[in-house]
Design an enzyme around this catalytic site. Structure first.
Site, PDB file in Angstrom:
ATOM      1  N   HIS A   9       0.816  -1.220   0.000  1.00  0.00           N
ATOM      2  CA  HIS A   9       0.000   0.000   0.000  1.00  0.00           C
ATOM      3  C   HIS A   9       0.855   1.279   0.000  1.00  0.00           C
ATOM      4  O   HIS A   9       0.471   2.275  -0.580  1.00  0.00           O
ATOM      5  CB  HIS A   9      -0.957   0.006   1.197  1.00  0.00           C
ATOM      6  CG  HIS A   9      -0.263  -0.239   2.498  1.00  0.00           C
ATOM      7  ND1 HIS A   9       0.111  -1.509   2.902  1.00  0.00           N
ATOM      8  CD2 HIS A   9       0.145   0.605   3.467  1.00  0.00           C
ATOM      9  CE1 HIS A   9       0.710  -1.431   4.075  1.00  0.00           C
ATOM     10  NE2 HIS A   9       0.752  -0.157   4.443  1.00  0.00           N
ATOM     11  N   CYS A  65       7.943  -0.630  -1.324  1.00  0.00           N
ATOM     12  CA  CYS A  65       7.198  -0.512  -0.066  1.00  0.00           C
ATOM     13  C   CYS A  65       7.606   0.817   0.555  1.00  0.00           C
ATOM     14  O   CYS A  65       8.284   1.611  -0.094  1.00  0.00           O
ATOM     15  CB  CYS A  65       7.455  -1.698   0.874  1.00  0.00           C
ATOM     16  SG  CYS A  65       9.113  -1.828   1.548  1.00  0.00           S
ATOM     17  N   MET A  71      10.617  -5.243   1.802  1.00  0.00           N
ATOM     18  CA  MET A  71      10.515  -5.978   0.544  1.00  0.00           C
ATOM     19  C   MET A  71      11.820  -6.703   0.227  1.00  0.00           C
ATOM     20  O   MET A  71      11.809  -7.863  -0.188  1.00  0.00           O
ATOM     21  CB  MET A  71      10.167  -5.036  -0.613  1.00  0.00           C
ATOM     22  CG  MET A  71       8.731  -4.573  -0.628  1.00  0.00           C
ATOM     23  SD  MET A  71       7.613  -5.912  -1.096  1.00  0.00           S
ATOM     24  CE  MET A  71       6.220  -4.949  -1.664  1.00  0.00           C
ATOM     25  N   HIS A  98      28.190  -4.887  -9.788  1.00  0.00           N
ATOM     26  CA  HIS A  98      29.032  -5.604  -8.830  1.00  0.00           C
ATOM     27  C   HIS A  98      28.345  -6.801  -8.183  1.00  0.00           C
ATOM     28  O   HIS A  98      29.028  -7.771  -7.837  1.00  0.00           O
ATOM     29  CB  HIS A  98      29.490  -4.664  -7.715  1.00  0.00           C
ATOM     30  CG  HIS A  98      30.454  -3.622  -8.179  1.00  0.00           C
ATOM     31  ND1 HIS A  98      31.174  -2.853  -7.298  1.00  0.00           N
ATOM     32  CD2 HIS A  98      30.809  -3.203  -9.424  1.00  0.00           C
ATOM     33  CE1 HIS A  98      31.945  -2.014  -7.969  1.00  0.00           C
ATOM     34  NE2 HIS A  98      31.726  -2.200  -9.271  1.00  0.00           N
TER      35      HIS A  98
END
Length: 151
Positions: A9, A65, A71, A98
């Site tokens: 959300h 998020c 996340m 990298h």
């Protein structure tokens, strides 16, 4: 390139900006949710995107998020995922060059839409450098298959 998008959300507004930008660039993406600002649990969307990337259905994942941290933590629980929370374009470049990051986690509450798009563009266009970095990424991959060492 096939891209999976997911947000909770707090990240749905930035995710929608990203969708518009990807569409303008004619990039192939799938939106795995959420589609509103109604409260949801970010691990559900992180898992969907990460499993899609890990399975090979998608080449890269983009998650949003509030902070980007939840996340990334959740996505990194899926074998084969290297998710990075990124706040700027240089971080996006380095995460790909990298670390061969395959999932980008953005902080929806802390990044402006134009910066988010620039980060996404860099994340999608940057190639993994290999070389000495491959050795390091291979060590990360091997850690996924090892038991925790005793102290």
């Amino acid at each position: 390139m096939r891209i999976a998008l997911g947000a909770d959300h707090a990240g749905v507004a930035i995710k929608d900006f990203i969708k518009l930008a990807l569409g303008k660039r004619h990039l192939n993406y799938e939106d795995l949710g959420t589609d509103s600002e109604a409260s949801v649990d970010y691990p559900d969307f992180a898992r969907s995107v990460a499993e899609g990337v890990a399975s090979g259905k998608y080449d890269r994942g983009i998650l949003v998020c509030g902070s980007g941290v939840g996340m990334a933590i959740a996505a990194n629980k899926i074998l084969g995922i290297r998710a990075a929370t990124i706040f700027d374009v240089e971080g996006a470049r380095l995460s790909r060059e990298h670390n061969d990051a395959n999932v980008l986690a953005l902080p929806g509450r802390n990044v402006q839409p134009d910066i988010a798009i620039a980060i996404v563009d860099m994340f999608l266009k940057t190639k993994f450098a290999g070389g000495r970095h491959k050795r390091r990424v291979d060590k990360i991959i091997s850690m996924e298959h090892q038991k925790v060492r005793s102290q």
